[in-house]
Design a protein around this motif. Structure first.
Motif, PDB file in Angstrom:
ATOM      1  N   ASP A  90     -11.199  19.405  44.596  1.00  0.00           N
ATOM      2  CA  ASP A  90     -11.530  17.985  44.703  1.00  0.00           C
ATOM      3  C   ASP A  90     -10.449  17.145  44.031  1.00  0.00           C
ATOM      4  O   ASP A  90      -9.827  17.574  43.047  1.00  0.00           O
ATOM      5  N   MET A  91     -10.239  15.959  44.551  1.00  0.00           N
ATOM      6  CA  MET A  91      -9.349  15.029  43.863  1.00  0.00           C
ATOM      7  C   MET A  91      -9.945  14.657  42.510  1.00  0.00           C
ATOM      8  O   MET A  91     -11.154  14.444  42.400  1.00  0.00           O
ATOM      9  N   PRO A  92      -9.111  14.609  41.468  1.00  0.00           N
ATOM     10  CA  PRO A  92      -9.630  14.208  40.146  1.00  0.00           C
ATOM     11  C   PRO A  92     -10.123  12.769  40.200  1.00  0.00           C
ATOM     12  O   PRO A  92      -9.627  11.964  41.003  1.00  0.00           O
ATOM     13  N   PRO A  93     -11.098  12.406  39.368  1.00  0.00           N
ATOM     14  CA  PRO A  93     -11.589  11.023  39.361  1.00  0.00           C
ATOM     15  C   PRO A  93     -10.500  10.056  38.908  1.00  0.00           C
ATOM     16  O   PRO A  93      -9.618  10.407  38.127  1.00  0.00           O
ATOM     17  N   SER A  94     -10.554   8.837  39.430  1.00  0.00           N
ATOM     18  CA  SER A  94      -9.549   7.829  39.067  1.00  0.00           C
ATOM     19  C   SER A  94     -10.191   6.458  39.044  1.00  0.00           C
ATOM     20  O   SER A  94     -10.990   6.118  39.920  1.00  0.00           O
ATOM     21  N   ASP A  95      -9.809   5.664  38.040  1.00  0.00           N
ATOM     22  CA  ASP A  95     -10.334   4.303  37.937  1.00  0.00           C
ATOM     23  C   ASP A  95      -9.538   3.317  38.774  1.00  0.00           C
ATOM     24  O   ASP A  95     -10.005   2.240  39.101  1.00  0.00           O
ATOM     25  N   ASN A  96      -8.305   3.670  39.102  1.00  0.00           N
ATOM     26  CA  ASN A  96      -7.506   2.766  39.937  1.00  0.00           C
ATOM     27  C   ASN A  96      -6.538   3.584  40.779  1.00  0.00           C
ATOM     28  O   ASN A  96      -6.193   4.705  40.451  1.00  0.00           O
ATOM     29  N   SER A  97      -6.093   2.996  41.871  1.00  0.00           N
ATOM     30  CA  SER A  97      -5.291   3.731  42.858  1.00  0.00           C
ATOM     31  C   SER A  97      -3.840   3.907  42.437  1.00  0.00           C
ATOM     32  O   SER A  97      -3.064   4.510  43.149  1.00  0.00           O
ATOM     33  N   SER A  98      -3.449   3.385  41.274  1.00  0.00           N
ATOM     34  CA  SER A  98      -2.057   3.503  40.843  1.00  0.00           C
ATOM     35  C   SER A  98      -1.832   4.681  39.910  1.00  0.00           C
ATOM     36  O   SER A  98      -0.728   4.905  39.445  1.00  0.00           O
ATOM     37  N   SER A  99      -2.883   5.456  39.601  1.00  0.00           N
ATOM     38  CA  SER A  99      -2.729   6.593  38.693  1.00  0.00           C
ATOM     39  C   SER A  99      -1.956   7.712  39.377  1.00  0.00           C
ATOM     40  O   SER A  99      -1.785   7.730  40.596  1.00  0.00           O
ATOM     41  N   LEU A 100      -1.485   8.646  38.560  1.00  0.00           N
ATOM     42  CA  LEU A 100      -0.634   9.721  39.056  1.00  0.00           C
ATOM     43  C   LEU A 100      -1.346  11.070  38.986  1.00  0.00           C
ATOM     44  O   LEU A 100      -2.207  11.293  38.131  1.00  0.00           O
ATOM     45  N   VAL A 101      -0.944  11.966  39.884  1.00  0.00           N
ATOM     46  CA  VAL A 101      -1.578  13.281  40.023  1.00  0.00           C
ATOM     47  C   VAL A 101      -0.490  14.333  40.190  1.00  0.00           C
ATOM     48  O   VAL A 101       0.519  14.093  40.856  1.00  0.00           O
ATOM     49  N   ASP A 102      -0.684  15.519  39.595  1.00  0.00           N
ATOM     50  CA  ASP A 102       0.173  16.662  39.900  1.00  0.00           C
ATOM     51  C   ASP A 102      -0.346  17.324  41.178  1.00  0.00           C
ATOM     52  O   ASP A 102      -1.511  17.768  41.227  1.00  0.00           O
ATOM     53  N   LEU A 103       0.489  17.360  42.197  1.00  0.00           N
ATOM     54  CA  LEU A 103       0.096  17.997  43.449  1.00  0.00           C
ATOM     55  C   LEU A 103       0.574  19.448  43.416  1.00  0.00           C
ATOM     56  O   LEU A 103       1.778  19.722  43.473  1.00  0.00           O
ATOM     57  N   VAL A 104      -0.376  20.382  43.317  1.00  0.00           N
ATOM     58  CA  VAL A 104      -0.070  21.805  43.143  1.00  0.00           C
ATOM     59  C   VAL A 104      -0.348  22.533  44.456  1.00  0.00           C
ATOM     60  O   VAL A 104      -1.349  22.269  45.125  1.00  0.00           O
ATOM     61  N   PHE A 105       0.526  23.474  44.809  1.00  0.00           N
ATOM     62  CA  PHE A 105       0.369  24.187  46.087  1.00  0.00           C
ATOM     63  C   PHE A 105       1.086  25.529  46.000  1.00  0.00           C
ATOM     64  O   PHE A 105       1.948  25.741  45.140  1.00  0.00           O
ATOM     65  N   VAL A 106       0.740  26.452  46.900  1.00  0.00           N
ATOM     66  CA  VAL A 106       1.433  27.741  46.928  1.00  0.00           C
ATOM     67  C   VAL A 106       2.777  27.578  47.625  1.00  0.00           C
ATOM     68  O   VAL A 106       2.940  26.753  48.528  1.00  0.00           O
ATOM     69  N   ASP A 107       3.747  28.380  47.189  1.00  0.00           N
ATOM     70  CA  ASP A 107       5.107  28.243  47.717  1.00  0.00           C
ATOM     71  C   ASP A 107       5.184  28.458  49.223  1.00  0.00           C
ATOM     72  O   ASP A 107       6.079  27.942  49.896  1.00  0.00           O
ATOM     73  N   PHE A 108       4.238  29.222  49.777  1.00  0.00           N
ATOM     74  CA  PHE A 108       4.233  29.512  51.207  1.00  0.00           C
ATOM     75  C   PHE A 108       4.153  28.241  52.052  1.00  0.00           C
ATOM     76  O   PHE A 108       4.630  28.201  53.186  1.00  0.00           O
ATOM     77  N   ILE A 109       3.564  27.186  51.515  1.00  0.00           N
ATOM     78  CA  ILE A 109       3.378  25.963  52.303  1.00  0.00           C
ATOM     79  C   ILE A 109       4.264  24.818  51.795  1.00  0.00           C
ATOM     80  O   ILE A 109       4.036  23.649  52.121  1.00  0.00           O
ATOM     81  N   GLN A 110       5.282  25.128  51.002  1.00  0.00           N
ATOM     82  CA  GLN A 110       6.103  24.084  50.385  1.00  0.00           C
ATOM     83  C   GLN A 110       6.692  23.111  51.404  1.00  0.00           C
ATOM     84  O   GLN A 110       6.605  21.893  51.234  1.00  0.00           O
ATOM     85  N   SER A 111       7.279  23.628  52.455  1.00  0.00           N
ATOM     86  CA  SER A 111       7.999  22.748  53.394  1.00  0.00           C
ATOM     87  C   SER A 111       7.075  21.755  54.064  1.00  0.00           C
ATOM     88  O   SER A 111       7.425  20.578  54.225  1.00  0.00           O
ATOM     89  N   ILE A 112       5.883  22.173  54.436  1.00  0.00           N
ATOM     90  CA  ILE A 112       4.982  21.263  55.129  1.00  0.00           C
ATOM     91  C   ILE A 112       4.400  20.238  54.160  1.00  0.00           C
ATOM     92  O   ILE A 112       4.180  19.081  54.520  1.00  0.00           O
ATOM     93  N   VAL A 113       4.163  20.636  52.898  1.00  0.00           N
ATOM     94  CA  VAL A 113       3.691  19.676  51.895  1.00  0.00           C
ATOM     95  C   VAL A 113       4.763  18.621  51.628  1.00  0.00           C
ATOM     96  O   VAL A 113       4.471  17.418  51.548  1.00  0.00           O
ATOM     97  N   GLU A 114       6.001  19.051  51.486  1.00  0.00           N
ATOM     98  CA  GLU A 114       7.098  18.102  51.267  1.00  0.00           C
ATOM     99  C   GLU A 114       7.196  17.111  52.418  1.00  0.00           C
ATOM    100  O   GLU A 114       7.411  15.906  52.198  1.00  0.00           O
ATOM    101  N   SER A 115       7.031  17.588  53.636  1.00  0.00           N
ATOM    102  CA  SER A 115       7.117  16.714  54.801  1.00  0.00           C
ATOM    103  C   SER A 115       6.010  15.673  54.796  1.00  0.00           C
ATOM    104  O   SER A 115       6.250  14.484  55.066  1.00  0.00           O
ATOM    105  N   VAL A 116       4.794  16.098  54.462  1.00  0.00           N
ATOM    106  CA  VAL A 116       3.656  15.172  54.434  1.00  0.00           C
ATOM    107  C   VAL A 116       3.836  14.121  53.349  1.00  0.00           C
ATOM    108  O   VAL A 116       3.602  12.923  53.580  1.00  0.00           O
ATOM    109  N   ILE A 117       4.262  14.521  52.153  1.00  0.00           N
ATOM    110  CA  ILE A 117       4.456  13.565  51.062  1.00  0.00           C
ATOM    111  C   ILE A 117       5.551  12.558  51.399  1.00  0.00           C
ATOM    112  O   ILE A 117       5.435  11.359  51.093  1.00  0.00           O
ATOM    113  N   TYR A 118       6.597  13.012  52.030  1.00  0.00           N
ATOM    114  CA  TYR A 118       7.665  12.078  52.430  1.00  0.00           C
ATOM    115  C   TYR A 118       7.136  11.066  53.448  1.00  0.00           C
ATOM    116  O   TYR A 118       7.442   9.868  53.359  1.00  0.00           O
ATOM    117  N   ASP A 119       6.324  11.529  54.396  1.00  0.00           N
ATOM    118  CA  ASP A 119       5.751  10.612  55.381  1.00  0.00           C
ATOM    119  C   ASP A 119       4.849   9.572  54.718  1.00  0.00           C
ATOM    120  O   ASP A 119       4.791   8.417  55.145  1.00  0.00           O
TER     121      ASP A 119
END
Length: 535
Positions: A471-500
């Motif tokens: 689940d996404m961690p709770p947040s009081d406002n939309s400007s807070s920051l999050v560590d996005l953690v993922f397995v290395d197997f899906i790195q390229s597709i995660v990078e592409s989505v974040i850039y988009d």
């Protein structure tokens, strides 16, 4: 991969004895993936060091390479140097090549094809194609099947021999385009020759009829099933072809062949029934007993049967909805990932995302062993992360991943179960009205619903999305920051989505928390710290 040596080996030996008594040729085929998914194969270095030596004793007539032989450099090298040569030309890799990274030269990883005669004269020409796999390591090369069948060697194989039957084998779904391409290429040279397609990879029981002279079988997954495929009329058919000079006359066509198939549950009782008419004392072979003794020794030596903890209940991969309390995906995202994959030193909370294909089997109540870990999640995927991703972007990643066209690749490479429109394999439902039946495979294929050797009650099948996450961690406002953690197997597709989503290329850190925690070892960490008291 699964190994039950004494039963499986004895079945093959005893069935071949029966076939010999009936003066019939019986051929045993393995369609690849002899690595990953069992502690006996996975805990050694390289993977398969113990199990591959045992598999060499199985009397296979044809073997084909699978994609799990190609992920890891050391495994591919071991297959090429040690396993493939043991089969005297019967280990097939029609479109797969070994690449020597020292001199950049490539050579076939196995034989392109093989031709042989059975004891009772059946002439077999066999190919072994891998599907168009792109996730292999840097010391192998996989050619597209559509390109490989245009190579001179393929035409030479079809024109240099006069087989009674062509065995089109390989680690490929029997309804995949790759096999259809190969079938059409064969038909251009041999329009009416009998063709037996023997496929794999898709993890279903299935049987497909392509035309009156070609059909194919898929025998499930993980050696839960032994598929039996027979064809009547081959000798008459080939005599007819010879008599009419290979069908140069366009108005002549042979009669259709008759296909039979059976899906045998992988257990000793089934094997004894079919191999020796239920006479158990006649079943075991000396070699089968020897291998079983060897397996018992290595299981103890490697410690794979030792309990890490005890599961409090059953958790299912596909028999319940992914949101159910009995779902492995619910357990993974709500319990295992948050507790086993963590970095308390980070200033930002985390969302953790994995591909659902890294989970491959059920967990049953009771002892949870190292063997279970490798059956459940055999892949050594490390956890990477993007530090300080905007909350609004992180919150959209999972939905974007599951809506991305590229996402299907992450299921196909490590698929669990693909159900075709006309195949109902593991189509499972309530068993209240069928109390005398055990839950299991209930298969519908091109020949109907009578293929399962043992009648089972149906079990519901629910598919999971390609990606799952905490689940996404709770947040009081939309400007807070999050560590996005993922397995290395899906790195390229995660990078592409974040850039988009953000228009920025975020730095990826290759160590999140404990660097020893991977997609496999997280289950060891979780079981030892949260299930140990259940035993």
């Amino acid at each position: 991969m699964a190994i039950s040596a004494i039963s499986t080996l004895s079945l093959q030996v005893r069935m071949k004895e029966q076939a010999k008594h009936l003066k019939r040729d019986l051929f045993v085929v393995d369609t690849g993936d002899t690595h990953d998914g069992n502690g006996l194969s996975d805990v050694t270095n390289p993977s398969g060091k113990v199990s591959q030596a045992m598999l060499k004793k199985i009397p296979y007539d044809i073997l084909a390479i699978g994609n799990h032989e190609l992920y890891v450099h050391e495994v591919t090298e071991d297959v090429y140097n040690s396993f493939m040569p043991s089969w005297n030309g019967r280990y097939l890799a029609s479109n797969v090549y070994f690449k020597d990274i020292n001199n950049n030269k490539t050579v076939p990883l196995g034989n392109k094809y093989t031709y042989f005669e059975g004891e009772f004269g059946t002439r077999v020409l066999a190919f072994g194609f891998l599907f168009d796999f792109t996730g292999n390591g840097d010391n192998s090369v996989v050619h597209k099947v559509e390109d490989e069948v245009l190579e001179p060697w393929f035409t030479e194989a079809l024109t240099s021999y006069t087989p009674d039957i062509i065995a089109l084998t390989g680690h490929t779904g029997i309804r995949f385009d790759e096999f259809n391409v190969a079938l059409k290429a064969i038909r251009r040279h041999c329009p009416y020759i009998p063709i037996a397609v023997i496929g794999g990879h898709v993890h279903v029981r299935d049987f497909a009829v392509y035309d009156g002279w070609a059909a194919g079988i898929a025998s499930g997954r993980y050696l839960e099933t032994v598929g039996f495929f027979s064809i009547e009329g081959i000798k008459k058919h080939t005599l007819f072809i010879d008599k009419h000079n290979g069908f140069n006359a366009t108005d002549l066509t042979p009669s259709n062949l008759t296909f039979h198939r059976r899906y045998l549950d992988q257990n000793r009782k089934t094997y004894i029934y079919h191999a020796v008419n239920g006479k158990e004392k006649k079943f075991d072979t000396p070699l089968g007993k020897e291998i079983t003794k060897n397996i018992t020794y290595w299981r103890e030596e490697l410690g794979i049967a030792q309990a890490l903890g005890c599961s409090p209940q059953d958790y299912y991969l596909s028999a319940v909805e992914p949101t159910s309390e009995n779902s492995i995906f619910k357990l993974t995202t709500q319990e295992v990932l948050p507790k086993a994959v963590a970095d308390p030193n980070r200033p930002y909370p985390a969302q953790i995302i994995v591909n659902s294909g890294m989970l491959r089997y059920d967990i049953y109540q009771g002892n949870f062993t190292l063997d279970n870990v490798y059956q459940l999640s055999p892949f050594v995927d490390h956890f990477y992360y993007m530090p300080g991703v905007p909350y609004y972007a992180a919150a959209q990643v999972l939905d974007r991943l599951n809506g991305d066209n590229a996402a299907s690749n992450y299921r196909r490479k490590r698929s669990i179960q693909i159900v075709y429109d006309n195949v109902r394999t593991c189509d499972r439902q309530s068993i209240r009205h069928e109390a005398r039946l055990t839950p299991g495979y209930t298969t519908k294929d091109d020949l109907g619903t009578d293929g399962d050797d043992t009648t089972h009650s149906e079990i519901s099948y629910y598919d999971a999305k390609a990606f799952v996450g905490t689940d996404m961690p709770p947040s009081d406002n939309s400007s807070s920051l999050v560590d996005l953690v993922f397995v290395d197997f899906i790195q390229s597709i995660v990078e592409s989505v974040i850039y988009d989503l953000t228009g920025q290329n975020y730095t990826v850190d290759t160590t999140y928390g404990n660097p020893n925690i991977t997609s496999s070892t997280m289950w060891i960490e979780f079981a030892e710290n949260h299930w140990a008291d259940n035993c």
